[in-house]
Design a protein around this motif. Structure first.
Motif, mmCIF file in Angstrom:
data_model
loop_
_atom_site.group_PDB
_atom_site.id
_atom_site.type_symbol
_atom_site.label_atom_id
_atom_site.label_comp_id
_atom_site.label_asym_id
_atom_site.label_seq_id
_atom_site.Cartn_x
_atom_site.Cartn_y
_atom_site.Cartn_z
ATOM 1 N N ALA A 287 0.714 -1.092 0.111
ATOM 2 C CA ALA A 287 -0.027 0.164 0.018
ATOM 3 C C ALA A 287 0.922 1.089 0.074
ATOM 4 C CB ALA A 287 -0.733 0.076 1.004
ATOM 5 N N SER A 288 2.049 1.173 0.906
ATOM 6 C CA SER A 288 2.843 2.517 0.637
ATOM 7 C C SER A 288 3.543 2.663 -0.774
ATOM 8 C CB SER A 288 4.163 2.005 1.803
ATOM 9 O OG SER A 288 3.528 2.000 3.187
ATOM 10 N N MET A 289 3.827 1.506 -1.405
ATOM 11 C CA MET A 289 4.445 1.843 -2.630
ATOM 12 C C MET A 289 3.485 2.435 -3.578
ATOM 13 S SD MET A 289 7.619 1.193 -2.637
ATOM 14 C CE MET A 289 7.437 2.150 -0.883
ATOM 15 N N ALA A 290 2.107 1.962 -3.550
ATOM 16 C CA ALA A 290 1.080 2.603 -4.295
ATOM 17 C C ALA A 290 1.069 3.852 -4.146
ATOM 18 C CB ALA A 290 -0.318 1.723 -4.349
ATOM 19 N N ALA A 291 0.878 4.244 -2.860
ATOM 20 C CA ALA A 291 0.586 5.779 -2.373
ATOM 21 C C ALA A 291 1.770 6.482 -2.971
ATOM 22 C CB ALA A 291 0.520 5.826 -0.894
ATOM 23 N N GLY A 295 1.290 9.661 -5.309
ATOM 24 C CA GLY A 295 2.078 11.072 -5.031
ATOM 25 C C GLY A 295 3.010 11.724 -5.762
ATOM 26 N N LEU A 296 3.838 10.652 -6.443
ATOM 27 C CA LEU A 296 4.865 11.110 -7.242
ATOM 28 C C LEU A 296 4.106 11.596 -8.736
ATOM 29 C CD1 LEU A 296 7.777 11.145 -8.594
ATOM 30 C CD2 LEU A 296 7.550 8.655 -9.247
ATOM 31 N N ALA A 297 3.355 10.991 -9.132
ATOM 32 C CA ALA A 297 2.647 11.446 -10.367
ATOM 33 C C ALA A 297 1.694 12.796 -10.017
ATOM 34 C CB ALA A 297 1.704 10.402 -10.732
ATOM 35 N N PHE A 298 1.222 12.833 -8.901
ATOM 36 C CA PHE A 298 0.334 14.054 -8.768
ATOM 37 C C PHE A 298 1.527 15.582 -8.632
ATOM 38 C CE2 PHE A 298 -3.460 12.254 -7.030
ATOM 39 C CZ PHE A 298 -4.078 13.154 -7.404
ATOM 40 N N PHE A 299 2.433 15.093 -7.995
ATOM 41 C CA PHE A 299 3.925 16.119 -8.102
ATOM 42 C C PHE A 299 4.265 16.558 -9.190
ATOM 43 C CE2 PHE A 299 8.015 17.310 -7.497
ATOM 44 C CZ PHE A 299 7.989 18.414 -6.674
ATOM 45 N N VAL A 300 4.630 15.628 -10.279
ATOM 46 C CA VAL A 300 5.412 15.706 -11.622
ATOM 47 C C VAL A 300 4.300 16.413 -12.395
ATOM 48 C CG1 VAL A 300 6.210 14.864 -13.627
ATOM 49 C CG2 VAL A 300 7.042 13.972 -11.128
ATOM 50 N N PHE A 301 3.028 15.915 -12.323
ATOM 51 C CA PHE A 301 2.126 16.367 -13.392
ATOM 52 C C PHE A 301 1.213 17.766 -12.988
ATOM 53 C CE2 PHE A 301 2.972 12.120 -15.005
ATOM 54 C CZ PHE A 301 3.709 12.481 -16.077
ATOM 55 N N ALA A 302 1.423 18.155 -11.835
ATOM 56 C CA ALA A 302 0.622 19.275 -11.171
ATOM 57 C C ALA A 302 0.984 20.608 -12.059
ATOM 58 C CB ALA A 302 1.142 19.575 -9.703
ATOM 59 N N ALA A 312 3.171 16.063 -2.818
ATOM 60 C CA ALA A 312 4.252 15.985 -2.104
ATOM 61 C C ALA A 312 3.818 15.042 -0.807
ATOM 62 C CB ALA A 312 4.942 17.326 -1.764
ATOM 63 N N ALA A 313 2.615 15.405 -0.063
ATOM 64 C CA ALA A 313 2.127 14.988 1.026
ATOM 65 C C ALA A 313 1.829 13.334 0.755
ATOM 66 C CB ALA A 313 0.839 15.550 1.507
ATOM 67 N N LEU A 314 1.033 13.110 -0.291
ATOM 68 C CA LEU A 314 1.016 11.544 -0.690
ATOM 69 C C LEU A 314 2.181 11.006 -0.719
ATOM 70 C CD1 LEU A 314 -1.177 9.433 -0.916
ATOM 71 C CD2 LEU A 314 -1.400 10.271 -3.492
ATOM 72 N N TRP A 315 3.031 11.318 -1.304
ATOM 73 C CA TRP A 315 4.361 10.888 -1.955
ATOM 74 C C TRP A 315 5.022 10.645 -0.592
ATOM 75 C CZ3 TRP A 315 8.266 13.663 -5.265
ATOM 76 C CH2 TRP A 315 9.523 12.795 -5.732
ATOM 77 N N GLY A 316 5.043 11.568 0.478
ATOM 78 C CA GLY A 316 5.622 11.199 1.797
ATOM 79 C C GLY A 316 5.067 10.368 2.552
ATOM 80 N N ARG A 369 12.114 17.867 -12.372
ATOM 81 C CA ARG A 369 10.871 17.501 -12.256
ATOM 82 C C ARG A 369 10.361 16.056 -12.972
ATOM 83 N NH1 ARG A 369 5.750 20.914 -13.250
ATOM 84 N NH2 ARG A 369 4.380 20.145 -11.895
ATOM 85 N N LEU A 370 10.669 16.286 -14.164
ATOM 86 C CA LEU A 370 10.196 15.165 -15.232
ATOM 87 C C LEU A 370 11.249 13.900 -14.634
ATOM 88 C CD1 LEU A 370 8.311 14.061 -17.345
ATOM 89 C CD2 LEU A 370 10.117 15.102 -18.983
ATOM 90 N N ALA A 371 12.511 14.272 -14.660
ATOM 91 C CA ALA A 371 13.304 13.108 -14.376
ATOM 92 C C ALA A 371 12.928 12.106 -13.094
ATOM 93 C CB ALA A 371 14.652 13.762 -14.001
ATOM 94 N N LEU A 372 12.141 12.614 -12.229
ATOM 95 C CA LEU A 372 11.676 12.047 -11.024
ATOM 96 C C LEU A 372 10.883 10.921 -11.282
ATOM 97 C CD1 LEU A 372 11.013 15.061 -8.477
ATOM 98 C CD2 LEU A 372 12.691 13.365 -8.290
ATOM 99 N N LEU A 373 10.177 10.948 -12.411
ATOM 100 C CA LEU A 373 9.387 9.618 -12.975
ATOM 101 C C LEU A 373 10.396 8.440 -13.075
ATOM 102 C CD1 LEU A 373 7.340 11.435 -15.615
ATOM 103 C CD2 LEU A 373 6.396 10.685 -13.432
ATOM 104 N N ALA A 374 11.514 8.520 -13.157
ATOM 105 C CA ALA A 374 12.475 7.533 -13.164
ATOM 106 C C ALA A 374 12.433 6.216 -12.142
ATOM 107 C CB ALA A 374 13.842 7.814 -13.630
#
Length: 395
Positions: A287-291, A295-302, A312-316, A369-374
């Motif tokens: 569940a943690s990895m799914a969250a 969160g990463l997708a929200f942050f990158v594409f916001a 950032a909060a969901l990623w954390g 910012r886009l590199a974080l998708l890796a």
């Protein structure tokens, strides 16, 4: 490594370990929250900043594999003292080098900072695992919450000082004084330690680090932690910079987004122990990895700062529990705890320390910012191998 301890000793050891984790987080965030200031002071790119971060990684990766052996000889208390004092001296070197805008001096100081942090981190996790086993309840996530709480305070201090225009060198010098004092005093309350001795005739030789590196379960846990902690390391090192570069935010706003990320991790670590007890490590890890992925997708594409903050909060939240669960899983058998925690820490920190610099190099090509998708790929690996963290059955 330790003898039986009284209830007051356990309580004092838990409090001291909690404090040491917190100071460790304070040190990390004092550096991470102001990485944009480092690039300005030294006039370097994201890729060059990645090279400086790699200096920290190399230092830590030299120290981590031998940390279990050092703890076996010196004990967790003296290893924390040695690592903390080295980190304090190296931090002062970073401050002075930044004051002179000297890239080579900064790089050398960061290398020794990495060695100090590596010794400090493994020894505090071994102490935390020992305290957890002797208390008989889940407490490791709370120790890591102390790290996140210290990082949150450090991020807020960094944001405030950046807003006030206080220089990073002065900021780091003040932090080094706090580190030196805390790492000298707090470990005196750690659990009593007896140095390793040769076994008597007829006694089994205690497990060694080399055997832990050949244990299949330990290695799988290490791979899970390697993938999972990359999500935490990437957030720690690059959220502030990605906010400034990708969203056009001020440095103080970037530091505040980093603070949101760390606050979410802190809250999850304080309260996540109950979820682990109810649902089990494997389910919570997945569940943690799914969250973290969401969160990463929200942050990158916001498209604005508010959506990025939510991401950032969901990623954390997603990044919060993987590392402490890995430490607890590695320490399931107390006889092998020191060696196996050292192995899992080493594998985890390969991602935690070396991953963010590599993202910096990729960021020069795509934007940070886009590199974080890796990091999506290692998140998937952690999901697939999460079953390795299942608790050992009592024999």
């Amino acid at each position: 490594m330790t003898r039986t301890s009284t209830a007051p000793q356990l309580k004092a050891a838990a409090a001291a370990t909690f404090l040491i984790f917190g100071i460790n987080g304070l040190v990390f965030a004092s550096w991470a929250a102001r990485i944009p200031a480092v690039t300005e002071i030294l006039h370097i790119s994201s890729g060059q900043m990645g090279s400086l971060l790699l200096c920290v990684a190399v230092g830590s990766l030299i120290a981590l594999p031998t940390a279990g052996l050092v703890v076996g000889r010196l004990g967790t208390a003296n290893t924390v003292r040695a690592g903390g004092l080295l980190a304090a001296v190296a931090g002062a070197g970073v401050a002075l080098s930044l004051g002179a805008a000297a890239v080579p001096g900064t790089a050398i100081s960061l290398f020794f900072l990495g060695i100090g942090i590596g010794l400090w981190d493994v020894s505090q996790n071994i102490e935390g695992a020992d305290v957890e086993h002797r208390l008989g309840r889940t407490i490791m996530p709370q120790f890591h919450a102390a790290f996140s709480g210290g990082a949150f305070v450090g991020a807020l201090v960094g944001a405030g000082l950046a807003t006030l225009g206080v220089g990073l060198p002065e900021h780091l010098l003040a932090i080094t004084a706090v580190v030196a004092a805390a790492t000298l005093i707090a470990p005196r309350y750690f659990l009593p330690h007896t140095p390793e001795q040769a076994p008597a005739a007829g006694e089994a030789r205690p497990p060694r680090a080399a055997s832990a590196w050949r244990d299949g379960r330990t290695l799988l846990i290490g791979v899970v932690v390697l993938g999972a902690t990359l999500t935490e390391g990437a957030g720690n090192d690059w959220i502030a910079k990605a906010s400034v570069d990708g969203l056009g935010a001020e440095q103080s706003t970037g530091a505040l987004l980093f603070a949101v990320f760390v606050l979410a991790m802190t809250a999850m670590r304080f309260f996540g122990g109950r979820a682990i007890d109810v649902y089990g490590r494997v389910a919570v890890l997945r569940a943690s990895m799914a969250a973290a992925a969401a969160g990463l997708a929200f942050f990158v594409f916001a498209g604005n700062i508010w959506l990025a903050t939510a991401g950032a909060a969901l990623w954390g939240v997603g990044a919060a529990l993987a590392f402490p669960m890995g430490m607890s899983a590695a320490a399931d058998d107390p006889r092998h705890a020191a060696a196996r925690v050292s192995v899992v820490s080493t594998l985890g920190y390969i991602a935690f320390l070396a991953g963010p610099p590599l993202l910096g190099y990729l960021g020069d090509l795509t934007g940070i910012r886009l590199a974080l998708l890796a990091i999506g790929a290692p998140i998937l690996v952690a999901l697939l191998l999460a079953g390795a963290a299942r608790p050992l059955r009592a024999s």
